[in-house]
Enzyme design. Structure first.
Site, PDB file in Angstrom:
ATOM      1  N   ASP A 153       0.868  -1.177   0.000  1.00  0.00           N
ATOM      2  CA  ASP A 153       0.000   0.000   0.000  1.00  0.00           C
ATOM      3  C   ASP A 153       0.906   1.228   0.000  1.00  0.00           C
ATOM      4  OD1 ASP A 153      -3.276   0.131   0.967  1.00  0.00           O
ATOM      5  OD2 ASP A 153      -2.154   2.015   0.834  1.00  0.00           O
ATOM      6  N   ASN A 198      -5.522  -4.385  -6.559  1.00  0.00           N
ATOM      7  CA  ASN A 198      -6.765  -3.926  -5.950  1.00  0.00           C
ATOM      8  C   ASN A 198      -6.779  -2.424  -5.680  1.00  0.00           C
ATOM      9  OD1 ASN A 198      -9.154  -4.263  -4.054  1.00  0.00           O
ATOM     10  ND2 ASN A 198      -7.558  -3.570  -2.642  1.00  0.00           N
ATOM     11  N   TYR A 231     -13.787   7.665 -12.925  1.00  0.00           N
ATOM     12  CA  TYR A 231     -13.768   6.361 -12.250  1.00  0.00           C
ATOM     13  C   TYR A 231     -14.279   5.277 -13.204  1.00  0.00           C
ATOM     14  CZ  TYR A 231     -14.418   2.991  -8.409  1.00  0.00           C
ATOM     15  OH  TYR A 231     -14.349   1.882  -7.579  1.00  0.00           O
ATOM     16  N   LYS A 239     -12.282   2.018 -14.688  1.00  0.00           N
ATOM     17  CA  LYS A 239     -12.697   0.645 -14.373  1.00  0.00           C
ATOM     18  C   LYS A 239     -13.089  -0.132 -15.635  1.00  0.00           C
ATOM     19  CE  LYS A 239     -11.983   0.737  -9.898  1.00  0.00           C
ATOM     20  NZ  LYS A 239     -10.914  -0.075  -9.292  1.00  0.00           N
ATOM     21  N   ILE A 258     -19.815  -1.672  -1.471  1.00  0.00           N
ATOM     22  CA  ILE A 258     -19.166  -2.365  -0.363  1.00  0.00           C
ATOM     23  C   ILE A 258     -18.811  -1.326   0.694  1.00  0.00           C
ATOM     24  CG2 ILE A 258     -17.240  -3.861   0.319  1.00  0.00           C
ATOM     25  CD1 ILE A 258     -19.014  -5.106  -1.916  1.00  0.00           C
ATOM     26  N   THR A 306     -16.499   0.218   2.895  1.00  0.00           N
ATOM     27  CA  THR A 306     -15.055   0.327   3.159  1.00  0.00           C
ATOM     28  C   THR A 306     -14.761   1.802   3.446  1.00  0.00           C
ATOM     29  OG1 THR A 306     -14.383   0.922   0.917  1.00  0.00           O
ATOM     30  CG2 THR A 306     -14.629  -1.449   1.374  1.00  0.00           C
TER      31      THR A 306
HETATM   32  P1  NAD Z   1     -10.060   1.705   0.355  1.00  0.00           P
HETATM   33  O1  NAD Z   1      -9.927   3.165   0.171  1.00  0.00           O
HETATM   34  O2  NAD Z   1     -10.486   1.171   1.677  1.00  0.00           O
HETATM   35  O3  NAD Z   1      -8.715   0.954  -0.061  1.00  0.00           O
HETATM   36  C1  NAD Z   1      -7.925   1.371  -1.138  1.00  0.00           C
HETATM   37  C2  NAD Z   1      -6.469   1.270  -0.737  1.00  0.00           C
HETATM   38  O4  NAD Z   1      -5.660   1.646  -1.875  1.00  0.00           O
HETATM   39  C3  NAD Z   1      -6.068   2.205   0.400  1.00  0.00           C
HETATM   40  O5  NAD Z   1      -5.408   1.479   1.423  1.00  0.00           O
HETATM   41  C4  NAD Z   1      -5.135   3.218  -0.248  1.00  0.00           C
HETATM   42  O6  NAD Z   1      -4.106   3.694   0.609  1.00  0.00           O
HETATM   43  C5  NAD Z   1      -4.568   2.404  -1.386  1.00  0.00           C
HETATM   44  N1  NAD Z   1      -4.016   3.239  -2.450  1.00  0.00           N
HETATM   45  C6  NAD Z   1      -4.550   4.363  -3.002  1.00  0.00           C
HETATM   46  N2  NAD Z   1      -3.731   4.864  -3.936  1.00  0.00           N
HETATM   47  C7  NAD Z   1      -2.639   4.052  -3.973  1.00  0.00           C
HETATM   48  C8  NAD Z   1      -1.442   4.036  -4.751  1.00  0.00           C
HETATM   49  N3  NAD Z   1      -1.185   4.991  -5.655  1.00  0.00           N
HETATM   50  N4  NAD Z   1      -0.557   3.035  -4.551  1.00  0.00           N
HETATM   51  C9  NAD Z   1      -0.792   2.077  -3.624  1.00  0.00           C
HETATM   52  N5  NAD Z   1      -1.897   2.047  -2.855  1.00  0.00           N
HETATM   53  C10 NAD Z   1      -2.811   3.023  -3.034  1.00  0.00           C
HETATM   54  O7  NAD Z   1     -11.107   1.262  -0.753  1.00  0.00           O
HETATM   55  P2  NAD Z   1     -11.773  -0.140  -1.126  1.00  0.00           P
HETATM   56  O8  NAD Z   1     -13.202   0.101  -1.226  1.00  0.00           O
HETATM   57  O9  NAD Z   1     -11.244  -1.241  -0.313  1.00  0.00           O
HETATM   58  O10 NAD Z   1     -11.235  -0.253  -2.619  1.00  0.00           O
HETATM   59  C11 NAD Z   1     -10.466  -1.326  -3.114  1.00  0.00           C
HETATM   60  C12 NAD Z   1     -10.748  -1.462  -4.586  1.00  0.00           C
HETATM   61  O11 NAD Z   1     -12.129  -1.821  -4.774  1.00  0.00           O
HETATM   62  C13 NAD Z   1     -10.542  -0.179  -5.394  1.00  0.00           C
HETATM   63  O12 NAD Z   1      -9.957  -0.504  -6.632  1.00  0.00           O
HETATM   64  C14 NAD Z   1     -11.962   0.330  -5.602  1.00  0.00           C
HETATM   65  O13 NAD Z   1     -12.062   1.132  -6.747  1.00  0.00           O
HETATM   66  C15 NAD Z   1     -12.695  -0.978  -5.743  1.00  0.00           C
HETATM   67  N6  NAD Z   1     -14.149  -0.925  -5.530  1.00  0.00           N
HETATM   68  C16 NAD Z   1     -14.659  -0.535  -4.315  1.00  0.00           C
HETATM   69  C17 NAD Z   1     -16.040  -0.523  -4.164  1.00  0.00           C
HETATM   70  C18 NAD Z   1     -16.698  -0.121  -2.873  1.00  0.00           C
HETATM   71  O14 NAD Z   1     -17.929   0.040  -2.842  1.00  0.00           O
HETATM   72  N7  NAD Z   1     -15.942   0.057  -1.789  1.00  0.00           N
HETATM   73  C19 NAD Z   1     -16.883  -0.896  -5.213  1.00  0.00           C
HETATM   74  C20 NAD Z   1     -16.311  -1.295  -6.415  1.00  0.00           C
HETATM   75  C21 NAD Z   1     -14.941  -1.302  -6.561  1.00  0.00           C
END
Ligand code: NAD
Length: 250
Positions: free
Chosen positions: A38, A91, A155, A159, A188, A190
């Site tokens: 991360d 991710n 976004y 994606k 989700i 988060t």
């Molecule tokens: P989150 O913000 O909890 O986690 C994302 C993590 O990515 C964080 O720990 C952040 O520090 C890290 N990050 C950001 N930029 C970075 C970089 N340049 N290099 C390394 N790390 C970096 O969010 P999440 O919801 O767990 O998201 C995880 C994935 O799931 C993402 O790709 C997000 O787009 C996708 N997603 C989330 C949802 C949702 O509803 N939460 C829905 C669809 C897709």
């Protein structure tokens, strides 16, 4: 699923929070050695602590996946530590919503750099390593925003890009023993989305999008990621799997 992944080596990017943390914990429960990466050091180290406290094995490597040198060093460090790389969960993602005509260029560039270029850069070095060994599995986190057009433009574009990258790479590397898929989570809870979950009106709007009638958990996405990486999914290739409570089926 127990036993199918025992002693393999997995890398989880964006592993310091949300879905990535859940996937690191889920891999570790299957006996997988996990490299948590991360850009946020505190979150990544906390995930390692949680994995270790649960009896698993994990190490943290800080990396900003949007930087080629970081992505290359991350895979190098993984191989230095564990000798190989079997499974990866790419991710990392950031979300910035605005109507298309109001998106500042730097925001567009930042979203594409992390969400799409970051996945490509990690895949580039992961695949290079997997070609040196006997293959591997890759799962990218896309989104339902990679399948339908109802969310923010930057976004969504990023994606859809992840889905395209996944499918193209899946075709290119299937003959070389590398199995590549994506997951497309719906809503989700988060840190990325949590603020909106606290506002009753926005929460109700999100639940209304979900035919299953609720928001999903990071663990429910993690289960799909681990399954896709396991031999149980040996015939699953090039899919963008919705893990979304039916959101895109509507
Ligand atoms: P989150 O913000 O909890 O986690 C994302 C993590 O990515 C964080 O720990 C952040 O520090 C890290 N990050 C950001 N930029 C970075 C970089 N340049 N290099 C390394 N790390 C970096 O969010 P999440 O919801 O767990 O998201 C995880 C994935 O799931 C993402 O790709 C997000 O787009 C996708 N997603 C989330 C949802 C949702 O509803 N939460 C829905 C669809 C897709």
């Amino acid at each position: 699923m127990s036993g199918k992944l025992q002693d393999r080596v997995a890398l989880v990017t964006g592993g310091g929070s949300g879905i990535g943390r859940a996937s690191a914990l889920a891999f570790a429960r299957e006996g997988v050695h996990v490299v948590v990466s991360d850009v946020a050091v505190e979150g990544g180290e906390e995930t390692v602590r949680l994995v270790t406290a649960a009896g698993g094995d994990a190490n943290f490597v800080a990396a900003d996946v949007s930087k080629a040198a970081d992505a290359e060093r991350l895979i190098q460090r993984t191989v230095e530590m564990y000798g190989r790389l079997d499974c990866t969960h790419n991710n990392t993602g950031i979300s910035r919503g605005a109507p298309l005509h109001e998106i500042p260029e730097e925001v567009w560039n930042a979203v594409l750099a992390v969400n799409l270029t970051g996945v490509w850069l990690c895949m580039k070095y992961e695949i290079t390593q997997m070609l040196r060994q006997d293959g591997g599995t890759i799962v990218n986190t896309a989104s339902t925003a990679g399948l339908v057009g109802r969310y923010g433009a930057a976004y969504t574009a990023s994606k859809f890009g992840v889905v395209g990258l996944t499918k193209s790479a899946a075709m290119q590397y299937a003959p070389r023993g590398i199995r590549i898929n994506a997951v497309c989570p719906g809503w989700i809870d988060t840190p990325m989305t949590h603020e909106g979950m606290l506002d009753p009106e926005r929460l109700a709007g999100r639940i209304a999008e979900e035919p299953i009638g609720r928001i999903g958990t990071p663990e429910e996405v993690a289960e799909a990621v681990v399954w896709l990486c396991s031999d149980a999914a040996a015939f699953v290739l090039g899919v963008a799997l919705p893990v979304d409570g039916g959101l895109v089926a509507r």
